[in-house]
Scaffold this active site. Sequence first.
Site, PDB file in Angstrom:
ATOM      1  N   ARG A  75     -10.215 -14.139  -5.005  1.00  0.00           N
ATOM      2  CA  ARG A  75      -8.935 -14.490  -5.623  1.00  0.00           C
ATOM      3  C   ARG A  75      -8.538 -15.889  -5.167  1.00  0.00           C
ATOM      4  NH1 ARG A  75      -3.143 -13.310  -3.629  1.00  0.00           N
ATOM      5  NH2 ARG A  75      -1.964 -14.035  -5.414  1.00  0.00           N
ATOM      6  N   HIS A 119       0.713 -20.244  -7.581  1.00  0.00           N
ATOM      7  CA  HIS A 119       0.948 -19.837  -6.191  1.00  0.00           C
ATOM      8  C   HIS A 119       1.854 -20.907  -5.564  1.00  0.00           C
ATOM      9  CE1 HIS A 119      -0.831 -17.241  -2.774  1.00  0.00           C
ATOM     10  NE2 HIS A 119       0.075 -17.999  -2.197  1.00  0.00           N
ATOM     11  N   GLU A 165       3.893 -13.693  -5.740  1.00  0.00           N
ATOM     12  CA  GLU A 165       5.108 -13.494  -4.948  1.00  0.00           C
ATOM     13  C   GLU A 165       6.302 -14.312  -5.430  1.00  0.00           C
ATOM     14  OE1 GLU A 165       4.211 -14.175  -0.833  1.00  0.00           O
ATOM     15  OE2 GLU A 165       2.750 -12.558  -0.737  1.00  0.00           O
ATOM     16  N   ASN A 294       1.029  -7.705  -2.369  1.00  0.00           N
ATOM     17  CA  ASN A 294       0.723  -8.361  -1.096  1.00  0.00           C
ATOM     18  C   ASN A 294       1.567  -7.676  -0.039  1.00  0.00           C
ATOM     19  OD1 ASN A 294      -0.790 -10.093  -2.636  1.00  0.00           O
ATOM     20  ND2 ASN A 294       0.513 -11.880  -2.314  1.00  0.00           N
ATOM     21  N   TYR A 296       2.221  -7.078   4.255  1.00  0.00           N
ATOM     22  CA  TYR A 296       1.921  -7.565   5.604  1.00  0.00           C
ATOM     23  C   TYR A 296       2.571  -6.795   6.744  1.00  0.00           C
ATOM     24  CZ  TYR A 296      -0.417 -11.666   3.697  1.00  0.00           C
ATOM     25  OH  TYR A 296      -1.292 -12.489   3.052  1.00  0.00           O
ATOM     26  N   GLU A 368      -3.380  -9.198  -1.255  1.00  0.00           N
ATOM     27  CA  GLU A 368      -3.339  -9.869   0.054  1.00  0.00           C
ATOM     28  C   GLU A 368      -2.956  -8.874   1.134  1.00  0.00           C
ATOM     29  OE1 GLU A 368      -0.843 -13.346   0.618  1.00  0.00           O
ATOM     30  OE2 GLU A 368      -1.419 -14.112  -1.353  1.00  0.00           O
TER      31      GLU A 368
HETATM   32  C1  GBH Z   1       1.803 -14.588   1.661  1.00  0.00           C
HETATM   33  O1  GBH Z   1       3.189 -14.493   1.740  1.00  0.00           O
HETATM   34  C2  GBH Z   1       1.408 -15.767   0.795  1.00  0.00           C
HETATM   35  O2  GBH Z   1       1.088 -15.364  -0.522  1.00  0.00           O
HETATM   36  C3  GBH Z   1       0.286 -16.604   1.366  1.00  0.00           C
HETATM   37  O3  GBH Z   1       0.208 -17.817   0.684  1.00  0.00           O
HETATM   38  C4  GBH Z   1       0.500 -16.773   2.839  1.00  0.00           C
HETATM   39  O4  GBH Z   1      -0.411 -17.681   3.413  1.00  0.00           O
HETATM   40  C5  GBH Z   1       0.387 -15.431   3.485  1.00  0.00           C
HETATM   41  O5  GBH Z   1       1.260 -14.510   2.909  1.00  0.00           O
HETATM   42  C6  GBH Z   1       0.644 -15.436   4.978  1.00  0.00           C
HETATM   43  O6  GBH Z   1       1.950 -15.798   5.282  1.00  0.00           O
HETATM   44  O7  GBH Z   1      10.771 -11.896   8.160  1.00  0.00           O
HETATM   45  O8  GBH Z   1       9.174 -12.406   9.854  1.00  0.00           O
HETATM   46  O9  GBH Z   1       9.515 -10.097   9.209  1.00  0.00           O
HETATM   47  C7  GBH Z   1       3.706 -13.590   2.689  1.00  0.00           C
HETATM   48  C8  GBH Z   1       5.124 -13.142   2.398  1.00  0.00           C
HETATM   49  C9  GBH Z   1       7.234 -12.653   3.259  1.00  0.00           C
HETATM   50  C10 GBH Z   1       5.375 -11.546   4.236  1.00  0.00           C
HETATM   51  C11 GBH Z   1       8.076 -12.351   4.477  1.00  0.00           C
HETATM   52  C12 GBH Z   1       6.221 -11.173   5.466  1.00  0.00           C
HETATM   53  C13 GBH Z   1       8.506 -10.886   6.307  1.00  0.00           C
HETATM   54  C14 GBH Z   1       8.265 -11.676   7.533  1.00  0.00           C
HETATM   55  N1  GBH Z   1       5.831 -12.761   3.574  1.00  0.00           N
HETATM   56  N2  GBH Z   1       7.630 -11.158   5.161  1.00  0.00           N
HETATM   57  S1  GBH Z   1       9.526 -11.490   8.765  1.00  0.00           S
END
Ligand code: GBH
Length: 461
Positions: A75, A119, A165, A294, A296, A368
Site C-alpha cells: 500500500r 495521504h 484518515e 488504521n 494503533y 495500517e
Molecule cells: C497514521 O496515523 C498515519 O496514517 C501514518 O502516516 C503515520 O505515519 C502512522 O499512523 C504513525 O503515526 O493521542 O497519543 O493517544 C495515525 C493516527 C491518531 C493514531 C492519533 C493514534 C492517538 C494518539 N493516530 N492516535 S494519542
Amino acid sequence: MKTFPEDFLWGTATAAYQIEGAAAEGGRGPSIWDAFAMIPGRTFEGHSGIKACDHYHRWEEDIALMKEMGVGCYRFSISWSRVQPDGKGEVNEEGIAFYNKLIDGLVEAGITPWVTLFHWDLPLALQMEHDGLLNPEIANRFADYARICFQRFGDRVKNWITLNEPWCSSFLGHGNGYFAPGRTCNSEPYVAAHNLLRSHAYIVDAYRKEFQKEQGGVIGITNNCDWREPKSDRPEDVAAAHRALEFFLGWFADPVYFGDYPASMRERVGERLPKFTAEDARLLKGSSDFFGLNHYTTMIASEPAEEVHGAGDIKGNGGMMEDQQVELSEDPSWEKTHMDWNIVPWGCRKILEWIDKRYGHPPIYITENGCAMPGEDDREVALNDTRRVEFLKGYLEACHQAIENGVDLRGYMCWSMMDNFEWALGYSRRFGLHWVDFETGERQPKASAKWYSATVKANGF
Ligand code: GBH
C-alpha cells in the site's frame, strides 16, 4: 500456531510524502506539508520530507526488499502535486512515468499494488488560492485528479483507497493545528471533514460510472480509530465510550454506510455540523467496497465529572473535546510505544467487533498497524527489534481472535515497510520493518522484517 484464512492478504504500507523525497524534482509541485515543515517549530528540529527515504530514486531496491519478504500487497500513496503540480489542470508526465515504473515493478514482482489517492499532502496551490479543504469546490478537484489516476494506472491498479484518515486532515489539520495546514478552530474541522467526505463520494462516483466496469477494481476509504474502553460498566461510562467512538470513527464511517453523521454529533455539535444535500447523501451511502481501518492504540473513556474544556489538545483525544464531553484516561500498567501510545492488543479485537456490528459485517482490511519503539536511532537496537515483534504478535493474535469471532477481516498491512518521515515528529520516530540510514539512504531488514516474512509465508505464526 495461529493460521489465517486461505486468501488472507498480507502487506506493508507507506505514504508518498513520508518516503519519496525528491520533493523539488521531476516536476513535482509543493504540497501543504512542504510549506508547513518550513514554519519554525512545527516539525521536530525542522525536519521535512524533502529527501525522506529517497524512494523516488531507490524504488527498485524497495520492491526487491518486499519481494524478499514475500508480501502479497504493498500500500502506497500517490503525491497529488507530483501528478498535477497545481492541483488542477496540467498533468506532469514525469510524475506519471514514476508511478508507472513503480506499478510495473510491483506487478512484475508479484506484489499487488494498493493505491491511496490522498495521504494528507494537498497541493499547496489549492490551499493558497482556494482555501484547501474548506472550499466545497475541492470535491471536484479531487474527482478530476482521481480520474487522471484511474485513466493512467487503472489498467494495473485494482485496489483503490480514496482518502487516508480524513480524521487527521480535519481534526489535526484544522482543530488543534498539529498537522498541516496548522489551523486551530472549533468549526473548521467539521467543514474540512464534510468536504473530504463529499470528495470521497465524488471520486467513487467517477470510478463506478466511468471505470469500474471496464477495469474491474474495488474502491474504498481508510479511516483511523483507536479503541475506547469504558472505565466501568456504569451506563454513563459505557455511553461515553460509545459516544467517543461515534465522534472518532462514526463521524466518517456513518456517512459512508448510512448517509449521515451520528445523531450524537448532530445533537452536540449543532449548527457547526454541516448538512449533506440529498444528492451528496445518496452518493455517500454505500460508497466503500470495503472497510479500511488504521488502528494503533486504546484509551479508557468515562463520563466526565466536570465539563471538559479546550478544543482538544488533550492526549488521545478522538474528537472535538468540548463537543463530545468524554474523559479519557489510561491504565498505568499498560506498556507504551515511543509515540507514548498504549499497547493494548485486545483493543484491536474490540474495535474490529464494534465495526462488524455497527456497519453490518463489512469486509475489513487493516490498512495500517505497527509501532515506533524507543532507542531505534541506534542501528543495533533497531536491527534487534524484539519489542516490535512482540507488538505485532499481540495485535495479529487479536486479529485472529476477531476472525474466529466472525469478523470478516480480509487483510493486514503493516505500518511501515521502512522507517520514514513521521510527520510533526520528523525522523525522530521509527515505524519501519526496515531500518533506514537517513544520511546515506541505506536500508536494512530489522528482526521484525524477518519475523513478518516468516509469518506471511506460513500464513500465520
Ligand atoms: C497514521 O496515523 C498515519 O496514517 C501514518 O502516516 C503515520 O505515519 C502512522 O499512523 C504513525 O503515526 O493521542 O497519543 O493517544 C495515525 C493516527 C491518531 C493514531 C492519533 C493514534 C492517538 C494518539 N493516530 N492516535 S494519542
